[in-house]
Design an enzyme around this catalytic site. Structure first.
Site, PDB file in Angstrom:
ATOM      1  N   GLU A  18       0.707  -1.258  -0.021  1.00  0.00           N
ATOM      2  CA  GLU A  18       0.028   0.029  -0.060  1.00  0.00           C
ATOM      3  C   GLU A  18       0.868   1.258  -0.090  1.00  0.00           C
ATOM      4  OE1 GLU A  18      -2.605  -3.100   2.126  1.00  0.00           O
ATOM      5  OE2 GLU A  18      -0.243  -2.769   1.858  1.00  0.00           O
ATOM      6  N   LYS A 117      24.126   0.148   0.102  1.00  0.00           N
ATOM      7  CA  LYS A 117      23.598  -0.810   0.813  1.00  0.00           C
ATOM      8  C   LYS A 117      23.612  -0.730   2.378  1.00  0.00           C
ATOM      9  CE  LYS A 117      22.008  -3.217  -2.803  1.00  0.00           C
ATOM     10  NZ  LYS A 117      22.525  -4.443  -3.247  1.00  0.00           N
ATOM     11  N   ILE A 437      22.950  -0.662 -19.245  1.00  0.00           N
ATOM     12  CA  ILE A 437      23.350  -1.846 -18.321  1.00  0.00           C
ATOM     13  C   ILE A 437      22.325  -3.204 -18.647  1.00  0.00           C
ATOM     14  CG2 ILE A 437      23.410  -2.484 -15.908  1.00  0.00           C
ATOM     15  CD1 ILE A 437      25.497  -0.480 -17.181  1.00  0.00           C
ATOM     16  N   SER A 439      18.270  -3.177 -18.934  1.00  0.00           N
ATOM     17  CA  SER A 439      16.664  -3.320 -18.883  1.00  0.00           C
ATOM     18  C   SER A 439      16.103  -1.880 -19.327  1.00  0.00           C
ATOM     19  CB  SER A 439      16.182  -3.582 -17.578  1.00  0.00           C
ATOM     20  OG  SER A 439      16.587  -2.542 -16.564  1.00  0.00           O
ATOM     21  N   HIS A 700      18.412   6.109 -10.261  1.00  0.00           N
ATOM     22  CA  HIS A 700      17.280   5.733  -9.147  1.00  0.00           C
ATOM     23  C   HIS A 700      16.729   7.339  -9.339  1.00  0.00           C
ATOM     24  CE1 HIS A 700      20.432   2.864  -8.390  1.00  0.00           C
ATOM     25  NE2 HIS A 700      19.344   2.146  -8.404  1.00  0.00           N
TER      26      HIS A 700
END
Length: 760
Positions: A18, A117, A437, A439, A700
């Site tokens: 959600e 990360k 890269i 996709s 991003h």
């Protein structure tokens, strides 16, 4: 003694994602800020109720986030970089999301904060930035508002605050003349305010998360621990402080500093770590929370054994809580929502809600006796036994292949210098060759077609015809932009790991096993339950089709064995190394098949190689030895004429540069744009022998950088790496972006490369 259950963090995206849906609608201006806040309130309320209903004694608050808990802390302590033009007392959504995603408006054109990360997980956090004279100021009421919100609903919660030692350690400095930890004295007065307010609001316990303490620390840092914890306890007044660590064991000297401090409680991860000396806890007048249920994997616990374990600890510890090993951010919500996993495997699984149920039954057993839960314990015992003896899991041929590894299997036929000469003559690429890269945007029509195909509303032919049309369109777009080495776009792939797992034996998949990767980005990790092998080719059809549509080179796209391992829920009944090597042989077979079908450039992505690095340096060599071996097994079957690429994200390369070189990939593309090429400093000291594609823009963020920004980054890279060995590419795959911004960014990227080719 009464055993109590402590929840140290719960998932926040919602049982049906959600929060993801609300965020993306908000960013598109389809819902208001009020609508987004309402969604958040419902999710928090449901989380608190779930914890209460399932026996949690210490329910947590402030584990919710609209994007990331480190970003929340940046806002909380007011360490917002000047470029975001924050002026108000409290950080607005506009500033918050500008730091998270970048901004490209008339009054604010800025890139996002760097992202990397979170320890050795696939969760990403926003990296704080600190200047030498950094000022901190309480700039958010979030933890106070959430505590009040819970209280009004009848939940007395334990607020969670990211600790100052971890917050500073995770940040980056604007220059090298100081260390971020030097700012501790500047930061602590803000923590004094935070803890004082929570105390006045009536918080009985406050959780201070300091996972950085499980990493190896030098003597200077270790000296700060007890002093800092004592100050935090002083700030909290009558509220009790529980220091929470996870992901590893504590070094004995750090454990000693914590035990001797004034904090009231300590949480320890007993899945990935252990207490160095259980006898040392006998006379400690502190609450000890032991993480005995795995917070990072989805396998059902042997509850009967866990009861015995807790019983043993209860002999030494006066005030004992039980918990998950780490926050449950890393596991899906509720197995009760699951509709896809086969029943034979489903009974071996446990998601976040089920982990609370396990903890509650352990508590009931120890506080009231096994008779209260006899049926549950019998059923659990039966499920654990059925997994051990299951014929689904084992394949002797696969096991044997992974044991017989020779140097011939691990090494390419020729060294890089010879391969490079052959490939240069074969491909005839220009200086600064451009590529992506892998996709391309997975737009709504792609997702809808996939959903219809899965529901049998589209035939296989109709679906494949659709995918062919999308692939041809992507190839034409790349040709028009004049990218040198193109990709087919991966429209047939739902996810870079799931797609391969669906075609490999030993994997199963969930319908509802979503976990947060960053912000609104959620992933559904496959489950590796058995020995892994490849029944037939996985990517040849689409790579071959794409190559037939163009005269340009098309890269074959594969996901590497370590990334498949890291981004899956991995079986825990054999060493991770064994599973990685099994996957490696499956990828090796695919490389061989691609070559046989005319694909001469193959990318084996390993964005998770650095992520898998153990948190303790003593364990690095062992991991890197088998991780590198897995990649070599995958790639070394390639002929000299075949150029092997790999891609890595969020990697502090200095730590593992020798291992990266040992992969012996012909080209490595790396994520560097958010750090403004800072990651390439490693190449000053280490003369990396092969070719490199440092990312020149951040995928991003929806922001499209201008040509001069990209040229500047390429020029920065060329000062450290011979320009004849530099490729030009985005930071990562473009799956999550829209076509308009993708085309604009790639056109700019190609133009930047072309202009640099003509400059002296």
């Amino acid at each position: 003694m009464t055993i109590k259950v402590n929840c140290i963090g719960y998932p926040r995206i919602g049982p049906k994602r959600e929060l993801k849906n609300a965020l993306e609608k908000y960013w598109k201006s389809e819902i208001s800020e009020g609508d987004l806040l309402k969604c958040a309130s419902e999710l928090k309320k449901n989380n608190w109720q779930t914890q209460k209903d399932n026996g949690v004694d210490y329910i947590c608050s402030n584990d919710f986030s609209f994007y990331d808990q480190v970003l929340d802390t940046i806002c909380l302590v007011g360490s917002i970089p000047e470029r975001y033009k924050h002026k108000d007392h409290e950080v607005s959504f506009k500033t918050y999301f500008a730091m998270a995603r970048g901004s490209q408006t008339k009054d604010l054109d800025v890139p996002a904060l760097e992202m990397t990360k979170w320890f050795d997980t696939n969760y990403h956090y926003l990296v704080p930035e600190f200047s030498k004279n950094q000022k901190f100021k309480l700039s958010s009421n979030k933890p106070f508002d959430e505590f009040d919100e819970a209280k009004k609903l009848g939940f007395n919660t334990k607020p969670i605050i990211l600790g100052p030692l971890t917050f500073l350690s995770l940040g980056k400095t604007t220059d090298e003349t100081f260390k971020s930890i030097d700012l501790l004295d500047n930061l602590l007065p803000v923590y004094a305010e935070i803890l004082s307010v929570l105390n006045k609001k009536g918080a009985e316990w406050i959780q201070i998360d300091e996972p950085i303490l499980v990493k190896n620390q030098n003597a200077d840092f270790t000296k700060l621990i007890k002093k800092t914890l004592n100050q935090l306890k002083k700030f909290a007044g009558s509220s009790k402080i529980i220091l929470t660590t996870y992901f590893e064991k504590l070094d004995s000297e750090i454990e000693k500093e914590i035990l001797e401090s004034d904090v009231d409680g300590i949480h320890l991860d007993l899945i990935r770590g252990k207490i160095s000396n259980i006898n040392s806890l006998r006379d400690i007048n502190k609450t000890i929370s032991i993480g005995i249920i795995d917070g990072r994997n989805i396998w059902k616990s042997d509850v009967n054994k866990k009861i015995e374990q807790v019983l043993e600890y209860s002999k030494f510890i006066k005030n004992l809580w039980i918990s998950s090993s780490c926050p449950l951010l890393h596991t899906p919500y509720d197995l009760g929502l699951e509709t896809k996993v086969p029943e034979k495997i489903r009974k071996w699984l446990s998601f976040s809600k089920q982990k609370l149920i396990e903890l509650n039954h352990i508590k009931i057993s120890l506080n009231k006796g096994n008779n209260e839960i006899k049926n549950y314990l019998d059923e659990n015992k039966k499920d654990i036994a059925s997994r051990v003896t299951s014929e689904l899991i084992h394949d002797d041929k696969v096991k044997q292949r992974a044991k017989n590894i020779t140097t011939q299997i691990l090494n390419r036929k020729s060294n890089f210098i010879k391969r490079s000469e052959i490939q240069t003559n074969l491909f005839k690429l220009p200086l600064y060759p451009t590529t992506t890269i892998g996709s391309f945007p997975q737009t709504s029509d792609v997702r809808n077609a996939r959903a219809k195909f899965k529901k049998n509303e589209l035939s296989l032919k109709e679906y494949e015809d659709f995918l062919k049309t999308k692939t041809i369109d992507a190839i034409k777009k790349q040709e028009q932009i004049d990218i040198d080495v193109i990709v087919h776009g991966e429209f047939e792939r739902n996810d870079m790991v799931e797609y391969f797992g669906e075609q490999l034996k030993g994997f199963t998949f969930t319908s509802s096993g979503w976990v947060q990767s960053y912000g609104s980005r959620c992933v559904k990790p496959p489950i590796i339950f058995g020995d892994v092998s490849r029944p037939e080719s996985m990517t040849v059809q689409w790579s071959k089709f794409a190559q037939e549509q163009t005269n340009k080179i098309v890269k074959g796209m594969l996901t590497g064995p370590i990334t498949i391992l890291q981004w899956s829920f991995v079986r825990d009944d054999q060493p991770r190394k064994d599973t990685a090597l099994q996957i490696a042989f499956a990828i090796r077979d695919e490389v061989e098949d691609l070559e046989k079908n005319g694909i001469n450039m193959i990318q084996i992505d390993e964005p998770a190689l650095r992520e898998g690095l153990p948190l303790k340096k003593n364990d690095w060599k062992q991991y890197l030895d088998w991780a590198v071996k897995a990649f070599q097994i995958s790639a070394a079957v390639a002929k000299d004429e075949t150029q092997i690429h790999t891609h890595m994200c969020y990697a502090e390369f200095e730590d593992i540069i020798d291992a990266i070189a040992a992969l012996d990939a012909d080209v490595i593309s790396i994520e560097t744009s958010r750090s403004r090429m800072e990651l390439l400093k490693t190449f000053e000291k280490f003369k990396y022998p092969n070719e490199v594609g440092p990312g020149v823009y951040d995928i991003h963020s929806p922001r499209v950088p201008n040509k001069n920004e990209m040229k500047e980054l390429i020029q920065k890279a060329s000062k450290l790496i011979d320009k004849k060995r530099i490729w030009v590419n985005p930071d990562c795959g473009l799956k999550t972006r829209g076509w308009p911004e993708t085309i604009a960014a790639l056109e700019t990227m190609v133009q930047a490369a072309k202009e640099l080719r003509t400059e002296k």
